[in-house]
Design an enzyme around this catalytic site. Structure first.
Site, PDB file in Angstrom:
ATOM      1  N   ASP A   1       0.842  14.623  15.686  1.00 37.24           N
ATOM      2  CA  ASP A   1       1.159  14.576  14.254  1.00 37.24           C
ATOM      3  C   ASP A   1      -0.123  14.571  13.423  1.00 37.24           C
ATOM      4  O   ASP A   1      -0.322  13.710  12.561  1.00 37.24           O
ATOM      5  CB  ASP A   1       2.005  13.341  13.935  1.00 37.24           C
ATOM      6  CG  ASP A   1       2.750  13.495  12.600  1.00 37.24           C
ATOM      7  OD1 ASP A   1       2.844  14.633  12.107  1.00 37.24           O
ATOM      8  OD2 ASP A   1       3.209  12.482  12.057  1.00 37.24           O
TER       9      ASP A   1
ATOM     10  N   VAL B   1       3.732  -0.652   4.391  1.00 40.16           N
ATOM     11  CA  VAL B   1       2.372  -1.042   4.763  1.00 40.16           C
ATOM     12  C   VAL B   1       1.808  -1.933   3.657  1.00 40.16           C
ATOM     13  O   VAL B   1       1.865  -1.577   2.476  1.00 40.16           O
ATOM     14  CB  VAL B   1       1.462   0.180   4.977  1.00 40.16           C
ATOM     15  CG1 VAL B   1       0.050  -0.272   5.338  1.00 40.16           C
ATOM     16  CG2 VAL B   1       2.022   1.081   6.069  1.00 40.16           C
TER      17      VAL B   1
ATOM     18  N   LEU C   1       0.819  -1.212   0.000  1.00 35.20           N
ATOM     19  CA  LEU C   1       0.000   0.000   0.000  1.00 35.20           C
ATOM     20  C   LEU C   1       0.851   1.260   0.000  1.00 35.20           C
ATOM     21  O   LEU C   1       0.426   2.301  -0.501  1.00 35.20           O
ATOM     22  CB  LEU C   1      -0.921   0.014   1.226  1.00 35.20           C
ATOM     23  CG  LEU C   1      -1.977  -1.096   1.305  1.00 35.20           C
ATOM     24  CD1 LEU C   1      -2.736  -1.010   2.623  1.00 35.20           C
ATOM     25  CD2 LEU C   1      -2.950  -1.001   0.133  1.00 35.20           C
ATOM     26  N   GLY C   2       2.050   1.187   0.582  1.00 36.59           N
ATOM     27  CA  GLY C   2       2.910   2.363   0.608  1.00 36.59           C
ATOM     28  C   GLY C   2       4.141   2.124   1.458  1.00 36.59           C
ATOM     29  O   GLY C   2       4.249   1.138   2.189  1.00 36.59           O
TER      30      GLY C   2
ATOM     31  N   PHE D   1       9.442   4.629   8.344  1.00 39.53           N
ATOM     32  CA  PHE D   1       9.355   3.569   9.334  1.00 39.53           C
ATOM     33  C   PHE D   1       9.438   2.187   8.703  1.00 39.53           C
ATOM     34  O   PHE D   1       9.789   1.212   9.363  1.00 39.53           O
ATOM     35  CB  PHE D   1       8.024   3.675  10.086  1.00 39.53           C
ATOM     36  CG  PHE D   1       6.836   3.629   9.159  1.00 39.53           C
ATOM     37  CD1 PHE D   1       6.309   2.425   8.733  1.00 39.53           C
ATOM     38  CD2 PHE D   1       6.257   4.802   8.701  1.00 39.53           C
ATOM     39  CE1 PHE D   1       5.223   2.387   7.872  1.00 39.53           C
ATOM     40  CE2 PHE D   1       5.176   4.768   7.837  1.00 39.53           C
ATOM     41  CZ  PHE D   1       4.658   3.555   7.413  1.00 39.53           C
TER      42      PHE D   1
END
Length: 683
Positions: free
Chosen positions: A491, A378, A370-371, A375
């Site tokens: 955030d 996903v 998904l991306g 970090f």
């Protein structure tokens, strides 16, 4: 010569007598079909599904995480034979039931989600959801009159969406999980004193449910075990159950569900009668089974700790003659075991195995990606057993920031439940790999809708945008004021707002979030967040507060209405321009709506003005001038007008763009270095 006739007569007489005996037995059985007592569930006549099972006489409804279970008396109750039906009597006959239950969690202070005694027109609850829905309903069936369902819930989670009073209560539910009446768990002594009980203590407790069809009153009573039934019920409401159960037949039983915390819901004994429920025989209840389960929970943890401490020592003693390589190998294994134990003690046991998530993502195939971010990555996944579509965040082992975010999300998001927050389902830790499992949001992030590559088009209308703003505000209000602790998100930005299948907003990414008690100060000394959303005092002092979240929310609301990023570079002079300055300039120029996204042609003038002015108010340079999220909710719901003195000339004394330039000269920010050209890309 008459013997054959006599013999035939006697034979027929015997057959008739036998038939009468059988008919009498059948009639007696039918007369008591709605009355039963189980002091142990071994051999009980129950219909069970999902996780429900009977082990050592104990009815276990659900066990572990994200599970549910149902157990109903096999035959439905027959309401057609009500012996006392009059014009003032409910068509549902009087009944009384009592049961003994125990809720056992792996943690002393936490459990999910609860169990319920149920009267239902059906015992097929296959479409029901686990967790907060208790295995009874789902988001689509909530409140439907066609449910024909009465539930006495024993709830150990405070679900804001259902209006729960606390995380330890009993409620009476009719066709919905929004209780008609509820009260904190406990009982009244003969002197009238109220004593609290903790539902998830693991201790057996008894509940009585009594319905009087003549007076149409439903009473719920509870007490610790062993104890006589208190004279004063915990809950008592006037209600005609025939409006909920209009049919002449209904199933009676139990339902339970667990969410992200390993919890076991058990029933030890159960009695049901048309009149006064027969008393349970406490000496016959499977109390030893409960004691073993409770002891086993602590014994298991003790064994692990003892093994982690003693086995390496014994191993070293046994291999004193072995090589140094073997000794080092044992030390490494010991350290690994100890680390695993400490991890699980701090964050709870993993909810998924690595094998489960590997299968769900087809081996983390790029087709499921998904991306990617700083970090890690996903992936979209489909869990094998439940067929649920989920999002799986795999944290990069090289990312120290990713590790901190991972731990923060488990500690904070794992306990939060709100319709406008992304739900953390569980996690997995495999060697150096860390994985978080969330609800899947099929419509992606809000950022991708507002800032498409084709800036001339958008597929998100004003009604959807306004609904999204309200949803984010509702989620923030829950975090700041309505949960048991204050949660500072730190955030808030459009890329962290995800959209579900119905375009409802869900605030996600709690990796930078911090929590503290109500009335206490937040302990943050490091600037965190994304350029353009960071409040001036946060950049100067490094202290995140509820007001710094409100500032970011104000910027986000203007971004949604204007379709522009918080900061962009002016092509004419190459200087950075802040969105709040852009909106303020439009207002000073005579029409604040001149700042509205030019792709919108369906907005309501009053709503767009409210959003833009509220955005400026929330992003005021002075934190004391910003409203709290409770007040923001009142503004958005038109329950309160905006301040009368909210005018462009006294709103901002200094432009945000100018202040950003001053801060960059006076005191460099302690955020990671970010160039002007990167400001629009987020963190």
């Amino acid at each position: 010569m008459h013997r054959p006739a006599c013999s035939s007569y006697l034979h027929q007489l015997r057959r008739r007598l036998l038939l009468l005996v059988l008919l009498s037995a059948i009639s007696a059985a039918q007369g008591h079909a709605d009355e039963f007592i189980y002091n142990s569930f071994s051999g009980a006549d129950l219909s069970m599904d999902n996780q429900a099972s009977v082990i050592d006489g104990l009815l276990r409804l659900s066990e572990g995480t994200d599970t549910k279970g149902h157990a109903f008396h096999t035959f439905p109750l027959d309401f057609s034979n009500n012996p006392i039906i009059s014009s003032n009597t409910s068509s549902v006959p009087s009944f009384s039931t009592t049961f003994v239950f125990a809720i056992i969690s792996d943690y002393d202070d936490l459990s999910t989600d609860g169990l319920a005694f149920v009267l239902s027109s059906t015992n097929k609850l296959f479409s029901s959801s686990a967790a907060q829905y208790l295995g009874l309903l789902n988001s689509e069936t909530m409140g439907n009159e066609s449910n024909h369902l009465l539930a006495i819930e024993l709830d150990t989670i405070k679900n804001q969406e259902f209006g729960d009073i606390d995380s330890n209560h009993i409620g009476i539910d009719m066709n919905s999980l929004i209780s008609n009446a509820s009260k904190g768990a406990g009982y009244y002594t003969p002197d009238g004193e109220f004593k609290n009980l903790k539902l998830n203590s693991g201790e057996p407790m008894q509940v009585w449910v009594d319905y009087d069809s003549e007076r149409t009153i439903l009473n719920v009573t509870m007490a610790p075990l062993p104890s006589t039934k208190p004279n004063r019920p915990l809950l008592s409401i006037p209600y005609d159950l025939s409006s909920v159960l209009p049919n002449t037949r209904a199933y009676v039983g139990f339902s339970a569900a667990a969410g992200g915390i390993p919890t076991m819901h058990c029933i030890l004994g159960w009695s049901f009668m048309n009149g006064e429920a027969a008393a349970l025989n406490y000496s016959d209840l499977p109390l030893k089974s409960i004691q073993q389960l409770r002891a086993g929970r602590h014994t298991y943890k003790t064994i692990i700790i003892v093994c982690a401490v003693l086995l390496p020592t014994l191993g070293i003693a046994m291999i004193v003659s072995a090589t140094i390589v073997k000794v080092r190998m044992m030390n490494r294994l010991s350290k690994s075991r100890t680390t695993d134990i400490e991890w699980e003690r701090e964050y709870g046991p993993p909810s998924f195995t690595y094998k489960d998530l590997l299968a769900a993502t087809s081996g983390f195939n790029d087709k499921m990606l998904l991306g990617r971010g700083g970090f890690g990555s996903v992936f979209r996944g489909v869990l094998h057993h439940s067929k649920q579509t989920v999002a799986i965040k795999r944290v990069s082992p090289e990312s120290k920031q990713g590790m901190k975010e991972f731990m923060a999300e488990i500690l904070i998001l794992g306990h939060l439940r709100h319709r406008n927050l992304v739900q953390l389902i569980g996690y997995c830790r495999h060697k150096q790999q860390l994985l978080l499992v969330y609800d899947y949001m099929p419509n992606g992030s809000l950022d991708s809708y507002l800032h498409t590559q084709d800036h001339s088009t958008t597929n998100i209308c004003w009604a959807q945008r306004f609904c999204i703003i309200k949803g984010i505000a509702s989620g923030l209000f829950y975090l700041h004021e309505d949960w048991e602790q204050v949660v500072i998100h730190r955030d808030i930005k459009t890329s962290n707002v995800l959209l579900d299948g119905e375009m409802n907003a869900r605030l996600g990414d709690f990796g930078l979030a911090r929590s503290h008690d109500h009335g206490a100060d937040a302990h943050t000394t490091r600037v965190a967040g994304t350029w353009g959303y960071i409040a001036p005092e946060l950049a100067r002092l490094g202290k995140a507060t509820k007001a710094t979240d409100v500032f970011a929310f104000g910027v986000l609301t203007m971004e949604v209405a204007c379709g522009r990023r918080p900061i962009w570079v002016d092509g004419a002079n190459g200087e950075p321009v802040a969105l709040s300055d852009w909106v303020l300039a439009a207002w000073r120029g005579g029409s604040i709506t001149d700042a509205v996204d030019t792709r919108l042609d369906d907005y309501v003038e009053e709503d767009i003005e409210l959003v833009l002015k509220l955005g400026l108010l929330c992003s005021h340079p002075s934190p004391n001038a910003r409203p709290c999220m409770r007040r923001v909710m009142q503004y958005l719901r038109s329950d309160a007008p905006l301040p009368a003195d909210l005018q462009p000339d006294n709103l901002l004394r200094i432009g945000v763009s100018q202040e950003l330039r001053m801060m960059s000269v006076e005191r460099p920010m302690s955020c990671p270095a970010t160039t002007i050209t990167d400001l629009s890309k987020g963190r």
